[in-house]
Motif scaffolding. Sequence first.
Motif, mmCIF file in Angstrom:
data_model
loop_
_atom_site.group_PDB
_atom_site.id
_atom_site.type_symbol
_atom_site.label_atom_id
_atom_site.label_comp_id
_atom_site.label_asym_id
_atom_site.label_seq_id
_atom_site.Cartn_x
_atom_site.Cartn_y
_atom_site.Cartn_z
ATOM 1 N N GLY A 198 36.225 39.846 43.836
ATOM 2 C CA GLY A 198 35.676 41.036 43.185
ATOM 3 C C GLY A 198 35.779 42.252 44.082
ATOM 4 N N LYS A 199 35.417 42.104 45.335
ATOM 5 C CA LYS A 199 35.537 43.206 46.300
ATOM 6 C C LYS A 199 36.996 43.586 46.476
ATOM 7 C CE LYS A 199 34.387 44.533 51.058
ATOM 8 N NZ LYS A 199 35.751 45.077 51.349
ATOM 9 N N GLN A 200 37.871 42.577 46.564
ATOM 10 C CA GLN A 200 39.290 42.870 46.736
ATOM 11 C C GLN A 200 39.841 43.656 45.563
ATOM 12 O OE1 GLN A 200 41.238 42.009 49.612
ATOM 13 N NE2 GLN A 200 42.390 43.631 48.580
ATOM 14 N N MET A 201 39.435 43.295 44.338
ATOM 15 C CA MET A 201 39.914 44.012 43.161
ATOM 16 C C MET A 201 39.496 45.477 43.200
ATOM 17 S SD MET A 201 39.318 43.328 39.056
ATOM 18 C CE MET A 201 39.381 41.550 39.219
ATOM 19 N N ILE A 202 38.237 45.725 43.541
ATOM 20 C CA ILE A 202 37.751 47.109 43.595
ATOM 21 C C ILE A 202 38.427 47.875 44.724
ATOM 22 C CG2 ILE A 202 35.730 48.559 43.990
ATOM 23 C CD1 ILE A 202 35.834 47.278 41.213
ATOM 24 N N ASP A 203 38.626 47.244 45.868
ATOM 25 C CA ASP A 203 39.327 47.907 46.976
ATOM 26 C C ASP A 203 40.772 48.213 46.580
ATOM 27 O OD1 ASP A 203 37.056 47.780 48.511
ATOM 28 O OD2 ASP A 203 37.729 46.082 49.732
ATOM 29 N N ASP A 204 41.418 47.303 45.853
ATOM 30 C CA ASP A 204 42.785 47.557 45.398
ATOM 31 C C ASP A 204 42.834 48.721 44.420
ATOM 32 O OD1 ASP A 204 43.673 45.470 46.950
ATOM 33 O OD2 ASP A 204 43.922 44.051 45.286
ATOM 34 N N LEU A 205 41.812 48.840 43.574
ATOM 35 C CA LEU A 205 41.731 49.976 42.656
ATOM 36 C C LEU A 205 41.620 51.279 43.432
ATOM 37 C CD1 LEU A 205 41.359 51.167 39.763
ATOM 38 C CD2 LEU A 205 38.895 50.772 40.075
ATOM 39 N N ALA A 206 40.735 51.318 44.402
ATOM 40 C CA ALA A 206 40.552 52.531 45.208
ATOM 41 C C ALA A 206 41.824 52.887 45.967
ATOM 42 C CB ALA A 206 39.391 52.343 46.178
ATOM 43 N N ALA A 207 42.604 51.872 46.361
ATOM 44 C CA ALA A 207 43.841 52.095 47.105
ATOM 45 C C ALA A 207 45.041 52.337 46.187
ATOM 46 C CB ALA A 207 44.121 50.897 48.006
ATOM 47 N N GLN A 231 51.512 43.458 32.756
ATOM 48 C CA GLN A 231 51.239 44.381 33.861
ATOM 49 C C GLN A 231 49.911 44.072 34.555
ATOM 50 O OE1 GLN A 231 51.222 45.303 30.595
ATOM 51 N NE2 GLN A 231 49.760 46.952 30.196
ATOM 52 N N ALA A 232 49.378 42.875 34.322
ATOM 53 C CA ALA A 232 48.089 42.510 34.922
ATOM 54 C C ALA A 232 48.295 41.767 36.235
ATOM 55 C CB ALA A 232 47.291 41.651 33.961
ATOM 56 N N ARG A 233 47.409 42.035 37.185
ATOM 57 C CA ARG A 233 47.366 41.280 38.438
ATOM 58 C C ARG A 233 46.159 40.356 38.379
ATOM 59 N NH1 ARG A 233 47.122 44.167 44.297
ATOM 60 N NH2 ARG A 233 49.212 44.801 43.597
ATOM 61 N N PRO A 234 46.363 39.046 38.367
ATOM 62 C CA PRO A 234 45.219 38.124 38.296
ATOM 63 C C PRO A 234 44.552 37.954 39.656
ATOM 64 C CG PRO A 234 47.273 36.896 38.334
ATOM 65 C CD PRO A 234 47.660 38.351 38.298
ATOM 66 N N TYR A 235 43.226 37.831 39.610
ATOM 67 C CA TYR A 235 42.432 37.540 40.797
ATOM 68 C C TYR A 235 41.720 36.213 40.554
ATOM 69 C CZ TYR A 235 43.254 42.340 42.314
ATOM 70 O OH TYR A 235 43.849 43.514 42.715
ATOM 71 N N PRO A 236 41.591 35.383 41.582
ATOM 72 C CA PRO A 236 41.067 34.023 41.354
ATOM 73 C C PRO A 236 39.597 34.021 40.995
ATOM 74 C CG PRO A 236 41.336 34.435 43.696
ATOM 75 C CD PRO A 236 41.953 35.604 42.997
ATOM 76 N N LEU A 237 39.225 33.040 40.182
ATOM 77 C CA LEU A 237 37.829 32.840 39.810
ATOM 78 C C LEU A 237 37.122 31.932 40.803
ATOM 79 C CD1 LEU A 237 35.502 33.088 37.763
ATOM 80 C CD2 LEU A 237 36.528 31.187 36.519
ATOM 81 N N TYR A 238 37.780 30.855 41.188
ATOM 82 C CA TYR A 238 37.165 29.867 42.068
ATOM 83 C C TYR A 238 37.621 30.095 43.503
ATOM 84 C CZ TYR A 238 36.293 27.519 37.654
ATOM 85 O OH TYR A 238 35.894 27.227 36.377
ATOM 86 N N VAL A 239 36.695 30.461 44.372
ATOM 87 C CA VAL A 239 36.998 30.678 45.783
ATOM 88 C C VAL A 239 35.842 30.142 46.622
ATOM 89 C CG1 VAL A 239 38.366 32.765 45.336
ATOM 90 C CG2 VAL A 239 35.914 32.983 45.814
ATOM 91 N N ASP A 240 36.083 30.004 47.901
ATOM 92 C CA ASP A 240 35.014 29.735 48.852
ATOM 93 C C ASP A 240 34.434 31.083 49.255
ATOM 94 O OD1 ASP A 240 33.416 29.214 51.081
ATOM 95 O OD2 ASP A 240 34.674 27.557 51.747
#
Length: 280
Positions: free
Chosen positions: A183-192, A167-176
């Motif tokens: 990190g911001k996207q994960m927190i925004d998804d939590l709030a939403a 039931q986990a949604r992975p978020y990437p570690l390596y990005v530009d």
Amino acid sequence: MTAITKRWRAAALALLAGAVLLSGPGRAEPPRPEAIDRSALRVCADPANLPFSDDKGGGFENRIAELLAEKLGVPVRYTWYPNSTGFLRMTLRARRCDLVMGIVAGADLVQNSNPYYRSGYVLVTRRDDKLDNLSSLADPRLKTLRLGITAGTPPANLAARDGLMAQARPYPLYVDSRYDSPGKQMIDDLAAKQIDVAVLWGPIAGYFAKAHGDTLVVAPLLNESRDTRLDFYITMGVRPGESDWKNRINGLIRENQDAISAILKEYGVPLLDARGQPML
């Protein structure tokens, strides 16, 4: 849980996030005479890596650098370089700067200062869900919740151990970092309410959770097995062999620790004391 290149953050913070820097390949150079530019505090940092640093001076590492420069009586002068392979080789080791913030204690490609903070991975939940007493990925309540988690980090390994990856949604570690902020996207998804729990490096989680006011709760992962490191001391990095400069930085950290901690708290960084317990 503060820059370091993403590959080094991944290794030293066990494949994180800040903030969560590795140099490129090559052997450490033999020590050379100290060549510190005394006309400015020369800092190398990522220009787009909030909450740690950006080229507008908006990160907590920018603020701490400004504090140290003020005490030295000189301006801050930045060399900007992205969080990528070769960061230390192209900046500190090339003598384009004299100080790198956010280095994990024990890193062997730099000479570490004394730590200026300690933080760790955290769980972030919505206050209305009344899950603020979560402190372990082994908590049975997580079996029915949707987790957001950074791929390849120590908590991801623990989540796999505890059977939570289905039931986990992975978020990437390596990005530009100029274009993406998982990190911001994960927190925004939590709030939403697209996920129920965010599992993230503390300085990143605390900063982006704070943007949502008091609707989110940040709780350190304190009750995990000792064989998985989830918290880290964070230092500043100078070149090997430049002991006088390291001692000067250590003195600045010691003399200004309260002010440094105040900046970190302002940015929502969850701080841990010497026993690994939350600092109030």
